[in-house]
Design a protein around this motif. Structure first.
Motif, PDB file in Angstrom:
ATOM      1  N   THR A 111       0.592  -2.628 -12.243  1.00  0.00           N
ATOM      2  CA  THR A 111       0.293  -2.258 -10.852  1.00  0.00           C
ATOM      3  C   THR A 111      -0.144  -0.796 -10.764  1.00  0.00           C
ATOM      4  O   THR A 111      -1.164  -0.475 -10.142  1.00  0.00           O
ATOM      5  CB  THR A 111       1.555  -2.463  -9.976  1.00  0.00           C
ATOM      6  N   ILE A 112       0.628   0.067 -11.410  1.00  0.00           N
ATOM      7  CA  ILE A 112       0.285   1.496 -11.365  1.00  0.00           C
ATOM      8  C   ILE A 112      -1.024   1.762 -12.105  1.00  0.00           C
ATOM      9  O   ILE A 112      -1.894   2.480 -11.610  1.00  0.00           O
ATOM     10  CB  ILE A 112       1.437   2.359 -11.946  1.00  0.00           C
ATOM     11  N   ARG A 113      -1.185   1.164 -13.294  1.00  0.00           N
ATOM     12  CA  ARG A 113      -2.427   1.396 -14.053  1.00  0.00           C
ATOM     13  C   ARG A 113      -3.639   0.969 -13.245  1.00  0.00           C
ATOM     14  O   ARG A 113      -4.674   1.641 -13.250  1.00  0.00           O
ATOM     15  CB  ARG A 113      -2.392   0.648 -15.390  1.00  0.00           C
ATOM     16  N   LYS A 114      -3.535  -0.147 -12.534  1.00  0.00           N
ATOM     17  CA  LYS A 114      -4.675  -0.621 -11.733  1.00  0.00           C
ATOM     18  C   LYS A 114      -4.971   0.318 -10.568  1.00  0.00           C
ATOM     19  O   LYS A 114      -6.121   0.461 -10.150  1.00  0.00           O
ATOM     20  CB  LYS A 114      -4.403  -2.040 -11.222  1.00  0.00           C
ATOM     21  N   LYS A 115      -3.913   0.930 -10.053  1.00  0.00           N
ATOM     22  CA  LYS A 115      -4.107   1.896  -8.960  1.00  0.00           C
ATOM     23  C   LYS A 115      -4.869   3.124  -9.436  1.00  0.00           C
ATOM     24  O   LYS A 115      -5.654   3.716  -8.704  1.00  0.00           O
ATOM     25  CB  LYS A 115      -2.738   2.359  -8.436  1.00  0.00           C
ATOM     26  N   LEU A 116      -4.596   3.530 -10.675  1.00  0.00           N
ATOM     27  CA  LEU A 116      -5.218   4.745 -11.213  1.00  0.00           C
ATOM     28  C   LEU A 116      -6.691   4.529 -11.539  1.00  0.00           C
ATOM     29  O   LEU A 116      -7.499   5.451 -11.486  1.00  0.00           O
ATOM     30  CB  LEU A 116      -4.494   5.185 -12.491  1.00  0.00           C
ATOM     31  N   ARG A 117      -7.019   3.276 -11.852  1.00  0.00           N
ATOM     32  CA  ARG A 117      -8.356   2.987 -12.362  1.00  0.00           C
ATOM     33  C   ARG A 117      -9.516   3.457 -11.473  1.00  0.00           C
ATOM     34  O   ARG A 117     -10.445   4.106 -11.960  1.00  0.00           O
ATOM     35  CB  ARG A 117      -8.494   1.494 -12.663  1.00  0.00           C
ATOM     36  N   PRO A 118      -9.502   3.122 -10.167  1.00  0.00           N
ATOM     37  CA  PRO A 118     -10.651   3.508  -9.333  1.00  0.00           C
ATOM     38  C   PRO A 118     -10.966   4.999  -9.417  1.00  0.00           C
ATOM     39  O   PRO A 118     -12.132   5.386  -9.420  1.00  0.00           O
ATOM     40  CB  PRO A 118     -10.203   3.135  -7.915  1.00  0.00           C
ATOM     41  N   LYS A 119      -9.930   5.822  -9.528  1.00  0.00           N
ATOM     42  CA  LYS A 119     -10.165   7.262  -9.543  1.00  0.00           C
ATOM     43  C   LYS A 119     -10.693   7.737 -10.920  1.00  0.00           C
ATOM     44  O   LYS A 119     -11.754   8.340 -11.004  1.00  0.00           O
ATOM     45  CB  LYS A 119      -8.875   8.009  -9.180  1.00  0.00           C
TER      46      LYS A 119
END
Lengths: 74, 74, 74, 74, 74, 74
Positions: free
Chosen positions: D36-44
């Protein structure tokens, strides 16, 4: 270190480390040949932990090369 | 680590890792010889995750060298 | 990883990767021995993409060493 | 890449490169296990040039290891 | 250095270091081919200690390659 | 470079360097597959000295691999 590199061979690991330091400095020197400017930068980066760690890293990379050149002083 | 490096050979990987740590510190020491200044920097960088990761990286590079020098303690 | 490194040999690449992770963590541990402080830093850097990439890089460097020590598990 | 690494051998340089990518991702995964956290970081980070270059660097380091493990697919 | 690399062999470590510098510059050149833009960037990064250390690091990596190509000028 | 890597062998150091550039770009491509986004990032990072130096570093690491794969074109 405007002097030329004549050899990567050193008698001891200690001298090899010193050569690695010189090579790292030489890499800075070729990019910024002005001693005046380099001396101006020194007070700041030598008090910045991240800059010091980065400088230590460049030395580490050169030390790999020098150590290999000396067959690790085995 | 103002002491000189006399050898890259160590008895164990553990001692090899400790030598890598010393070499990384030595790289900082040659760039900033003042112990007073280095001690001042410590509280900050030792609480900065990125600085710690960078320090760990320099150790990793030196550990490559030390491990190779010891034929990976095979 | 306060435990000592006794060998770089591992049975599989997977175990070798895990050893590389431990070595990277050990490099942080020697620079910041306080577990309390390291745990405080974790929530922030583990949510910072650049910190994660940097951590992955340190692992990659140690994995080179461990892989070489195991003759690449050929 | 929660899957285990079973071998560094690949049939082609292309597959070797793909393995290097997986190893780089695995290094991130061990540090931040939450998908969940890794996916959140991805767009940035995937829109930050420096992050992309840093990610490419980790891949490059692992590719050195994989290429050596395959004797450069000579 | 728009000129082509014809060989990694050099007569001396000094020439090897100079080749490493050229290779580092070449890496910048391929990413930013405009000489006008590169010249504009120079005044700033050549007065930034961290940029200079980073540049020195790229040279160090290429010097490893060139030194190995010359069997360390043994 | 969406094309596949079929070999690390090149006829000349110049072609080897070009392959290293492609590998570095490929590392970015796998992390950010959208050409639209990559093109948007280009104007900024290609005018940022630190980004250019970092890109040159990734090329340097791949060039080590390619050079070794070609036995340094000796």
């Amino acid at each position: 270190m405007s002097e030329r590199i004549t050899s990567l061979r050193t008698k001891t690991p200690q001298e090899g480390f010193e050569l690695a330091v010189k090579l790292a400095q030489k890499g800075v020197l070729v990019t910024q040949p002005s001693e005046t400017i380099r001396k101006k930068l020194r007070p700041k980066y030598s008090k910045d932990a991240d800059s010091l760690i980065m400088a230590s890293q460049v030395i580490a990379i050169h030390f790999q090369t020098v150590a290999a050149a000396n067959n690790y002083w085995k």
